[in-house]
Scaffold this motif. Structure first.
Motif, mmCIF file in Angstrom:
data_model
loop_
_atom_site.group_PDB
_atom_site.id
_atom_site.type_symbol
_atom_site.label_atom_id
_atom_site.label_comp_id
_atom_site.label_asym_id
_atom_site.label_seq_id
_atom_site.Cartn_x
_atom_site.Cartn_y
_atom_site.Cartn_z
ATOM 1 N N ILE A 29 -3.849 9.068 -12.990
ATOM 2 C CA ILE A 29 -3.452 8.020 -13.926
ATOM 3 C C ILE A 29 -2.244 7.299 -13.341
ATOM 4 N N TRP A 30 -2.404 6.014 -13.012
ATOM 5 C CA TRP A 30 -1.292 5.221 -12.490
ATOM 6 C C TRP A 30 -0.364 4.793 -13.620
ATOM 7 N N TYR A 31 0.928 4.714 -13.329
ATOM 8 C CA TYR A 31 1.874 4.098 -14.253
ATOM 9 C C TYR A 31 1.778 2.574 -14.077
ATOM 10 N N PRO A 32 2.094 1.795 -15.127
ATOM 11 C CA PRO A 32 1.863 0.344 -15.077
ATOM 12 C C PRO A 32 2.563 -0.376 -13.919
ATOM 13 N N HIS A 33 3.720 0.103 -13.487
ATOM 14 C CA HIS A 33 4.485 -0.611 -12.449
ATOM 15 C C HIS A 33 4.327 0.009 -11.059
ATOM 16 N N LYS A 34 3.373 0.941 -10.889
ATOM 17 C CA LYS A 34 3.208 1.627 -9.601
ATOM 18 C C LYS A 34 2.958 0.642 -8.452
ATOM 19 N N LEU A 35 1.928 -0.172 -8.582
ATOM 20 C CA LEU A 35 1.567 -1.074 -7.493
ATOM 21 C C LEU A 35 2.657 -2.113 -7.245
ATOM 22 N N GLU A 36 3.278 -2.584 -8.298
ATOM 23 C CA GLU A 36 4.355 -3.572 -8.150
ATOM 24 C C GLU A 36 5.490 -3.011 -7.297
ATOM 25 N N ARG A 37 5.876 -1.762 -7.570
ATOM 26 C CA ARG A 37 6.957 -1.130 -6.805
ATOM 27 C C ARG A 37 6.553 -0.959 -5.349
ATOM 28 N N GLN A 38 5.323 -0.546 -5.115
ATOM 29 C CA GLN A 38 4.880 -0.281 -3.745
ATOM 30 C C GLN A 38 4.713 -1.567 -2.933
ATOM 31 N N VAL A 39 4.123 -2.573 -3.531
ATOM 32 C CA VAL A 39 3.971 -3.851 -2.830
ATOM 33 C C VAL A 39 5.340 -4.418 -2.461
ATOM 34 N N GLY A 40 6.306 -4.288 -3.372
ATOM 35 C CA GLY A 40 7.656 -4.770 -3.091
ATOM 36 C C GLY A 40 8.271 -4.091 -1.876
ATOM 37 N N VAL A 41 8.054 -2.769 -1.767
ATOM 38 C CA VAL A 41 8.610 -2.022 -0.634
ATOM 39 C C VAL A 41 7.925 -2.430 0.669
ATOM 40 N N ILE A 42 6.610 -2.584 0.655
ATOM 41 C CA ILE A 42 5.896 -2.990 1.871
ATOM 42 C C ILE A 42 6.339 -4.377 2.314
ATOM 43 N N GLU A 43 6.471 -5.293 1.363
ATOM 44 C CA GLU A 43 6.843 -6.664 1.722
ATOM 45 C C GLU A 43 8.279 -6.753 2.232
ATOM 46 N N SER A 44 9.136 -5.865 1.758
ATOM 47 C CA SER A 44 10.539 -5.927 2.185
ATOM 48 C C SER A 44 10.809 -5.144 3.468
ATOM 49 N N THR A 45 9.932 -4.197 3.809
ATOM 50 C CA THR A 45 10.184 -3.341 4.971
ATOM 51 C C THR A 45 9.157 -3.507 6.088
ATOM 52 N N GLY A 46 7.948 -3.963 5.756
ATOM 53 C CA GLY A 46 6.895 -4.064 6.746
ATOM 54 C C GLY A 46 6.192 -2.739 7.016
ATOM 55 N N ALA A 47 6.488 -1.720 6.203
ATOM 56 C CA ALA A 47 5.854 -0.405 6.382
ATOM 57 C C ALA A 47 4.348 -0.519 6.205
ATOM 58 N N TRP A 116 -3.800 10.222 6.900
ATOM 59 C CA TRP A 116 -2.413 9.726 6.937
ATOM 60 C C TRP A 116 -1.698 10.164 8.212
ATOM 61 N N LEU A 117 -2.114 11.285 8.806
ATOM 62 C CA LEU A 117 -1.543 11.680 10.098
ATOM 63 C C LEU A 117 -1.903 10.660 11.170
ATOM 64 N N ARG A 118 -3.132 10.156 11.127
ATOM 65 C CA ARG A 118 -3.523 9.127 12.097
ATOM 66 C C ARG A 118 -2.784 7.822 11.843
ATOM 67 N N VAL A 119 -2.602 7.488 10.557
ATOM 68 C CA VAL A 119 -1.861 6.266 10.219
ATOM 69 C C VAL A 119 -0.411 6.377 10.677
ATOM 70 N N ALA A 120 0.187 7.555 10.483
ATOM 71 C CA ALA A 120 1.598 7.757 10.829
ATOM 72 C C ALA A 120 1.859 7.627 12.321
ATOM 73 N N LYS A 121 0.833 7.762 13.148
ATOM 74 C CA LYS A 121 1.001 7.593 14.589
ATOM 75 C C LYS A 121 1.214 6.127 14.963
ATOM 76 N N HIS A 122 0.833 5.208 14.065
ATOM 77 C CA HIS A 122 0.902 3.776 14.373
ATOM 78 C C HIS A 122 1.785 2.979 13.422
ATOM 79 N N GLU A 123 2.056 3.513 12.236
ATOM 80 C CA GLU A 123 2.726 2.740 11.196
ATOM 81 C C GLU A 123 3.939 3.475 10.629
ATOM 82 N N ASP A 124 4.875 2.695 10.058
ATOM 83 C CA ASP A 124 6.007 3.292 9.350
ATOM 84 C C ASP A 124 5.544 3.825 7.998
ATOM 85 N N VAL A 125 6.102 4.945 7.586
ATOM 86 C CA VAL A 125 5.818 5.572 6.289
ATOM 87 C C VAL A 125 7.100 5.555 5.460
#
Length: 262
Positions: A29-47, A116-125
């Protein structure tokens, strides 16, 4: 049809046309602001991957909610170390799958960890230190099939031991491999599959002869010596795998030792 969760996720990834991908399982069950918080972090950091805290809600035993992950991965190197965890709260850029590939459809469990181990080899987490999702435990969760989970984790550990990435500490992954082989041997012994038990406990001891002295976590699979164990407890833990091996050997020979009735 009926090809498992990894095949379903891979189909979804191929069909998706958005910039980001998130994964919502039937017991989440997602909380209402989950995606908003995550998109904000990706857009501000490039992770490439952002995950969050979550509450595990036990709907069977009604125990207090458990805040997970216990040891979250705060960056890529953190996760590759084998000491931290990323739960299925992730939001990722769709483009990460171009480099990392898709979910391994041969894994019946822990396939998200391997992905996610394969993703972590190429991307910031990045980890958002805030619970933004509930995961309900109801008895039908795939992750509760611990025998399958241990078997799949051995496959992941073997793969990490073959990887030449210098950020991957081989000693830790070898310990994880030993522990999961030992846990798998114990599960097979309970089911009276003694030949399997012998085979897996031997593999555990080959990976680390001190596997019985390692502590185990079903959440992370991280292993470490317990500093508060007294000497008798340490000795007992050390010999536990050898006891399991002996019992399995005796049980496997028991039918042949039975006297034949005349």
């Amino acid at each position: 049809d009926h090809r498992g969760v990894s095949a379903a996720r891979n189909r979804g990834i191929k069909e998706a046309v958005g910039e980001y991908l998130a994964f919502l399982d039937s017991d989440d069950i997602w909380y209402p602001h989950k995606l908003e918080r995550q998109v904000g972090v990706i857009e501000s950091t490039g992770a490439g991957l952002v995950h969050t805290g979550r509450y595990q809600i036990d709907t069977i035993n009604k125990t207090p909610p458990l805040l997970l992950p216990l040891i979250p991965a705060r960056n890529s190197k953190d996760f590759l170390s084998g000491k931290t965890h990323i739960s299925m709260t992730v939001l990722v850029k769709k483009g990460v799958f171009d480099k990392a590939g898709l979910f391994d459809e041969n894994l019946g469990n822990a396939q998200d960890t391997e992905m996610w181990l394969r993703v972590a080899k190429h991307e910031d987490v990045i980890f958002i230190d805030e619970p933004l999702m509930d995961c309900r435990i109801h008895g039908g969760n795939l992750s509760l099939n611990m025998e399958d989970r241990y078997a799949c984790r051995t496959m992941i550990s073997r793969k990490m031991l073959r990887d030449r990435d210098k950020r991957i500490p081989k000693s830790i992954w070898k310990n994880k491999l030993a522990v999961d082989y030992y846990l798998l041997a114990s599960e097979r012994y309970k089911k009276r599959l003694y030949a399997d038990s012998i085979r897996f406990v031997l593999r555990a001891l080959i990976a680390n002869p001190f596997v019985g002295s390692l502590s185990m976590s079903s959440f992370v699979g991280w292993v470490a010596f317990k500093s508060n164990d007294n000497l008798p407890m340490k000795m007992r833990k050390f010999f536990n795998p050898f006891v399991l091996l002996t019992k399995s050997l005796l049980k496997s020979f028991k039918p042949a030792l039975k006297p034949t009735s005349i």
